[in-house]
Design a protein around this motif. Structure first.
Motif, PDB file in Angstrom:
ATOM      1  N   CYS A 178      -9.501  16.209   2.226  1.00 24.45           N
ATOM      2  CA  CYS A 178     -10.959  16.206   2.382  1.00 24.45           C
ATOM      3  C   CYS A 178     -11.690  17.130   1.413  1.00 24.45           C
ATOM      4  O   CYS A 178     -12.921  17.104   1.361  1.00 24.45           O
ATOM      5  N   GLY A 179     -10.973  17.952   0.656  1.00 26.33           N
ATOM      6  CA  GLY A 179     -11.617  18.828  -0.318  1.00 26.33           C
ATOM      7  C   GLY A 179     -12.111  20.156   0.238  1.00 26.33           C
ATOM      8  O   GLY A 179     -12.662  20.966  -0.505  1.00 26.33           O
ATOM      9  N   GLU A 180     -11.909  20.406   1.523  1.00 20.43           N
ATOM     10  CA  GLU A 180     -12.312  21.683   2.122  1.00 20.43           C
ATOM     11  C   GLU A 180     -11.534  22.815   1.438  1.00 20.43           C
ATOM     12  O   GLU A 180     -10.354  22.689   1.159  1.00 20.43           O
ATOM     13  N   GLN A 181     -12.229  23.931   1.155  1.00 22.79           N
ATOM     14  CA  GLN A 181     -11.585  25.055   0.498  1.00 22.79           C
ATOM     15  C   GLN A 181     -11.245  26.147   1.503  1.00 22.79           C
ATOM     16  O   GLN A 181     -12.027  26.440   2.402  1.00 22.79           O
ATOM     17  N   VAL A 182     -10.062  26.730   1.321  1.00 20.13           N
ATOM     18  CA  VAL A 182      -9.609  27.840   2.150  1.00 20.13           C
ATOM     19  C   VAL A 182      -9.417  29.021   1.200  1.00 20.13           C
ATOM     20  O   VAL A 182      -8.677  28.923   0.232  1.00 20.13           O
TER      21      VAL A 182
END
Length: 172
Positions: free
Chosen positions: A141-145
């Motif tokens: 989904c492209g979410e950054q951590v």
């Protein structure tokens, strides 16, 4: 995996990084250090001291090697400073870890060029593994951590996927 075991592995990652730094400083006067050899020595030391089992030391050493290779790939391709790879305000980064990564990257630039070529094959991070400071992006989904210190990679907070890639932020 228990919190105690998770913390033990993260602590081992940091100790192994310290040992690699020490080995590089010791070898600086004689020759360009061999990164793979130094990581192997750090692994063996962790087993010898009873800090980790051989399997755990192998796993943690591979995580460390992957992160150093990724830093080298970024530096080699972009010519940017190591701080840009981290993409954090320098005040947020523990000076000790930044200095260790900078020392490793500076002293092994020739070796890192070769390792960078191989890093493409290692370009995936997974939930449960340990990583150092930086940003990982969910492949689904492209979410950054964002990691402000070494730690275990959690599932994606948005979609719960378990596969990530390192974000280098060159040109963003």
């Amino acid at each position: 995996m228990s919190d105690e075991q998770n913390n033990r592995l993260v602590d081992a990652y940091n100790r192994m990084l310290e040992r690699v730094k020490g080995a590089i400083i010791d070898a600086e006067q004689n020759a360009i250090p061999n990164l793979a050899h130094n990581i192997e020595n750090a692994r063996e030391k962790a087993v010898e001291l009873g800090e980790l089992t051989r399997e755990e030391a192998e796993k943690v050493g591979n995580y460390l090697k992957r992160d150093v290779e990724n830093a080298g790939e970024y530096l080699n391709e972009s010519g940017s400073e190591l701080g840009e790879w981290f993409r954090f305000d320098m005040q947020l980064i523990e000076d000790r870890l930044l200095e260790m990564f900078r020392l490793i990257a500076d002293r092994t630039s020739i070796e890192l060029s070769e390792l960078a070529r191989r890093a493409d094959a290692l370009g995936e991070w997974h939930t449960g593994e340990i990583t150092g400071i930086g940003t990982l992006e969910c492949k689904a989904c492209g979410e950054q951590v964002h990691f402000h210190k070494s730690g275990h990679i959690p599932p994606c907070p948005k979609c719960h996927e378990t596969r990530f890639r390192r974000v280098s932020h060159s040109g963003e």
